[in-house]
Structure formats: structure tokens, C-alpha cells
Write a protein that holds these residues in place. Sequence first.
Motif, PDB file in Angstrom:
ATOM      1  N   GLY A 105       0.509  -1.264  -0.226  1.00 50.98           N
ATOM      2  CA  GLY A 105      -0.423   0.027   0.306  1.00 50.98           C
ATOM      3  C   GLY A 105       1.035   1.406  -0.203  1.00 50.98           C
ATOM      4  N   ARG A 106       1.816   1.166   0.695  1.00 47.46           N
ATOM      5  CA  ARG A 106       3.113   2.234   0.812  1.00 47.46           C
ATOM      6  C   ARG A 106       3.331   2.800  -0.661  1.00 47.46           C
ATOM      7  N   THR A 107       3.473   1.372  -1.536  1.00 47.55           N
ATOM      8  CA  THR A 107       4.405   1.635  -2.281  1.00 47.55           C
ATOM      9  C   THR A 107       3.395   2.477  -3.539  1.00 47.55           C
ATOM     10  N   VAL A 108       2.046   1.865  -3.372  1.00 47.04           N
ATOM     11  CA  VAL A 108       1.398   2.078  -4.353  1.00 47.04           C
ATOM     12  C   VAL A 108       0.970   3.805  -3.806  1.00 47.04           C
ATOM     13  N   ALA A 109       0.352   3.803  -3.174  1.00 44.74           N
ATOM     14  CA  ALA A 109       1.200   5.212  -2.317  1.00 44.74           C
ATOM     15  C   ALA A 109       2.240   6.718  -3.057  1.00 44.74           C
ATOM     16  N   THR A 110       3.474   5.998  -3.341  1.00 48.78           N
ATOM     17  CA  THR A 110       4.644   6.279  -3.362  1.00 48.78           C
ATOM     18  C   THR A 110       4.430   6.719  -4.805  1.00 48.78           C
ATOM     19  N   VAL A 111       3.789   5.599  -6.012  1.00 48.76           N
ATOM     20  CA  VAL A 111       3.474   5.714  -7.708  1.00 48.76           C
ATOM     21  C   VAL A 111       2.920   7.525  -7.275  1.00 48.76           C
ATOM     22  N   ILE A 112       1.421   6.719  -6.589  1.00 39.86           N
ATOM     23  CA  ILE A 112      -0.191   7.370  -7.200  1.00 39.86           C
ATOM     24  C   ILE A 112       0.629   9.564  -6.835  1.00 39.86           C
ATOM     25  N   GLY A 113       1.340   9.455  -5.530  1.00 37.89           N
ATOM     26  CA  GLY A 113       2.114  10.424  -5.410  1.00 37.89           C
ATOM     27  C   GLY A 113       2.624  11.187  -5.689  1.00 37.89           C
ATOM     28  N   ALA A 114       4.195   9.931  -6.590  1.00 42.47           N
ATOM     29  CA  ALA A 114       4.708  11.067  -7.421  1.00 42.47           C
ATOM     30  C   ALA A 114       4.113  11.469  -8.685  1.00 42.47           C
ATOM     31  N   LEU A 115       2.977  10.691  -9.133  1.00 44.96           N
ATOM     32  CA  LEU A 115       2.042  10.523 -10.495  1.00 44.96           C
ATOM     33  C   LEU A 115       1.240  12.375 -10.743  1.00 44.96           C
ATOM     34  N   ILE A 116       0.762  12.362  -9.292  1.00 44.91           N
ATOM     35  CA  ILE A 116       0.250  13.629  -8.749  1.00 44.91           C
ATOM     36  C   ILE A 116       0.966  14.825  -8.592  1.00 44.91           C
ATOM     37  N   GLY A 117       2.120  14.840  -8.529  1.00 42.29           N
ATOM     38  CA  GLY A 117       3.265  15.471  -7.514  1.00 42.29           C
ATOM     39  C   GLY A 117       3.671  15.815  -8.970  1.00 42.29           C
ATOM     40  N   ALA A 118       3.743  15.441  -9.881  1.00 40.55           N
ATOM     41  CA  ALA A 118       4.438  15.280 -11.445  1.00 40.55           C
ATOM     42  C   ALA A 118       3.690  16.245 -11.912  1.00 40.55           C
ATOM     43  N   ASN A 119       2.351  16.355 -12.159  1.00 39.97           N
ATOM     44  CA  ASN A 119       1.249  16.297 -13.188  1.00 39.97           C
ATOM     45  C   ASN A 119       1.214  18.356 -12.706  1.00 39.97           C
ATOM     46  N   ILE A 120       0.878  18.543 -11.119  1.00 41.05           N
ATOM     47  CA  ILE A 120       1.170  19.509 -10.919  1.00 41.05           C
ATOM     48  C   ILE A 120       2.215  20.525 -10.520  1.00 41.05           C
ATOM     49  N   GLY A 121       3.485  19.699 -10.751  1.00 44.11           N
ATOM     50  CA  GLY A 121       4.556  21.146 -10.976  1.00 44.11           C
ATOM     51  C   GLY A 121       4.705  21.174 -12.362  1.00 44.11           C
ATOM     52  N   ALA A 122       4.022  20.313 -12.931  1.00 42.77           N
ATOM     53  CA  ALA A 122       4.376  20.979 -14.624  1.00 42.77           C
ATOM     54  C   ALA A 122       3.135  21.727 -15.022  1.00 42.77           C
ATOM     55  N   ASN A 123       2.224  21.647 -14.781  1.00 43.44           N
ATOM     56  CA  ASN A 123       1.354  22.720 -14.537  1.00 43.44           C
ATOM     57  C   ASN A 123       1.367  24.020 -14.674  1.00 43.44           C
ATOM     58  N   VAL A 124       2.325  23.539 -13.672  1.00 43.20           N
ATOM     59  CA  VAL A 124       2.173  25.889 -12.880  1.00 43.20           C
ATOM     60  C   VAL A 124       4.021  25.857 -13.738  1.00 43.20           C
ATOM     61  N   GLY A 125       4.642  25.142 -13.589  1.00 45.88           N
ATOM     62  CA  GLY A 125       6.179  25.479 -15.144  1.00 45.88           C
ATOM     63  C   GLY A 125       6.002  25.557 -16.130  1.00 45.88           C
ATOM     64  N   ARG A 126       4.645  25.216 -16.937  1.00 40.89           N
ATOM     65  CA  ARG A 126       4.422  25.317 -18.024  1.00 40.89           C
ATOM     66  C   ARG A 126       3.922  26.601 -18.340  1.00 40.89           C
ATOM     67  N   SER A 127       2.997  27.285 -17.334  1.00 35.60           N
ATOM     68  CA  SER A 127       1.980  27.824 -17.395  1.00 35.60           C
ATOM     69  C   SER A 127       2.922  29.302 -16.975  1.00 35.60           C
ATOM     70  N   MET A 128       4.000  29.564 -16.617  1.00 35.41           N
ATOM     71  CA  MET A 128       5.561  30.560 -16.550  1.00 35.41           C
ATOM     72  C   MET A 128       5.480  30.999 -18.096  1.00 35.41           C
ATOM     73  N   ASP A 129       5.673  32.324 -18.309  1.00 33.86           N
ATOM     74  CA  ASP A 129       6.191  33.345 -19.273  1.00 33.86           C
ATOM     75  C   ASP A 129       7.487  33.894 -18.819  1.00 33.86           C
ATOM     76  N   GLY A 130       8.090  34.533 -18.994  1.00 33.92           N
ATOM     77  CA  GLY A 130       9.477  35.298 -19.309  1.00 33.92           C
ATOM     78  C   GLY A 130       9.098  36.149 -17.958  1.00 33.92           C
ATOM     79  N   ASN A 131       8.365  36.844 -17.982  1.00 33.04           N
ATOM     80  CA  ASN A 131       8.174  37.858 -16.935  1.00 33.04           C
ATOM     81  C   ASN A 131       8.230  36.976 -15.695  1.00 33.04           C
ATOM     82  N   ASP A 132       7.427  36.255 -15.309  1.00 31.82           N
ATOM     83  CA  ASP A 132       7.336  35.099 -14.907  1.00 31.82           C
ATOM     84  C   ASP A 132       8.109  34.747 -14.507  1.00 31.82           C
ATOM     85  N   ARG A 133       9.082  34.273 -14.956  1.00 30.41           N
ATOM     86  CA  ARG A 133      10.662  33.245 -14.902  1.00 30.41           C
ATOM     87  C   ARG A 133      11.143  34.280 -13.979  1.00 30.41           C
ATOM     88  N   ALA A 134      11.111  35.768 -14.725  1.00 30.29           N
ATOM     89  CA  ALA A 134      12.473  36.649 -14.474  1.00 30.29           C
ATOM     90  C   ALA A 134      12.419  37.215 -12.761  1.00 30.29           C
TER      91      ALA A 134
END
Length: 153
Positions: free
Chosen positions: A51-80
Motif C-alpha cells: 500500500g505504501r508503494t502504491v501511495a508513493t507511485v500515486i503521489g509521484a504522478l500527482i505531484g509531477a502533474n501539478i509541478g508541470a502545470n505550474v512550470g508550463r504556465s510561467m512566461d518570461g516575465n514570471d521566470r524573471a
Amino acid sequence: MKFGTHVLAASVIALGLAGCAAPGGPNETGGTIVGGVLGGALGSQVGGGSGRTVATVIGALIGANIGANVGRSMDGNDRARTAQVFEAAPTGQPTQWVNPDTRNQFEVTPTRTYESAGAPCREYTMKAVIGGRPDDVYGTACRQPDGSWKIMN
């Protein structure tokens, strides 16, 4: 599996997902990695055994999706603006802005400052509202020899 093994598994998953996200650019890739590792680390704290292994995999997938959404949404102004926070904001002081073009909202707070290999590094939290949906990202950035800031994990 021990905590360290779960974090290693989450890192491998996040790096694999980052390869899939590469067409979106370096911000999306960095967000995917940071989100995946942190999501996997948090997931590893749930349950026990398989169960812990499954939770780790699910947590990684959810976290990766959230992080990608934020990174994708930033333009040059936001990065600066984010780099400006890393460079000058005191530890613990949040800096907020709204992108006038996208209407995305960001709040970056340096949480710890330290030196690594002679360069300043900052751990930080970022709260973002992208398309009306809140996301939280945690990471570390270090100043590069050319003066730019690079997300390290």
C-alpha cells in the motif's frame, strides 16, 4: 520499503515523467521533477507494505502533474520575477504578483538560504493559481556562474 527507497522510486518516476514533459520546455520539466519527487515522498508516508508503494507511485504522478502545470504556465516575465525573488527577497518574506497577460497568480517565498559549491541556493515555496486552480510547489534554486538561477530539484 524504507523511506529512502520510496524517495528513490519517486525520483525515478519523476525523471521518467520529465522525459515525457520535455517538449513543454525547461520550466515544465523542472516542475515535473520537483512535483514528482515531493509527491512521491509524501505518498511514501501513507500506509505500509505494498500500500505504501502504491501511495508513493500515486503521489509521484500527482505531484509531477501539478509541478508541470505550474512550470508550463510561467512566461518570461514570471521566470524573471521568480529569479528576482531568489536574488533579493529575505528568507520568509513572500513576494506576490499577477501576470497581466495570463492572469495567473504567483506567490514565492524563500524558506532557507545556504551555500553549495560556493554558490548561494534558496529553498522556496511557490503558491500559484493557474486558470483558477491553486497549486503549491516546493523546490531549491541555486545561482549559476552566469548569474541566472537554476531549479535544482
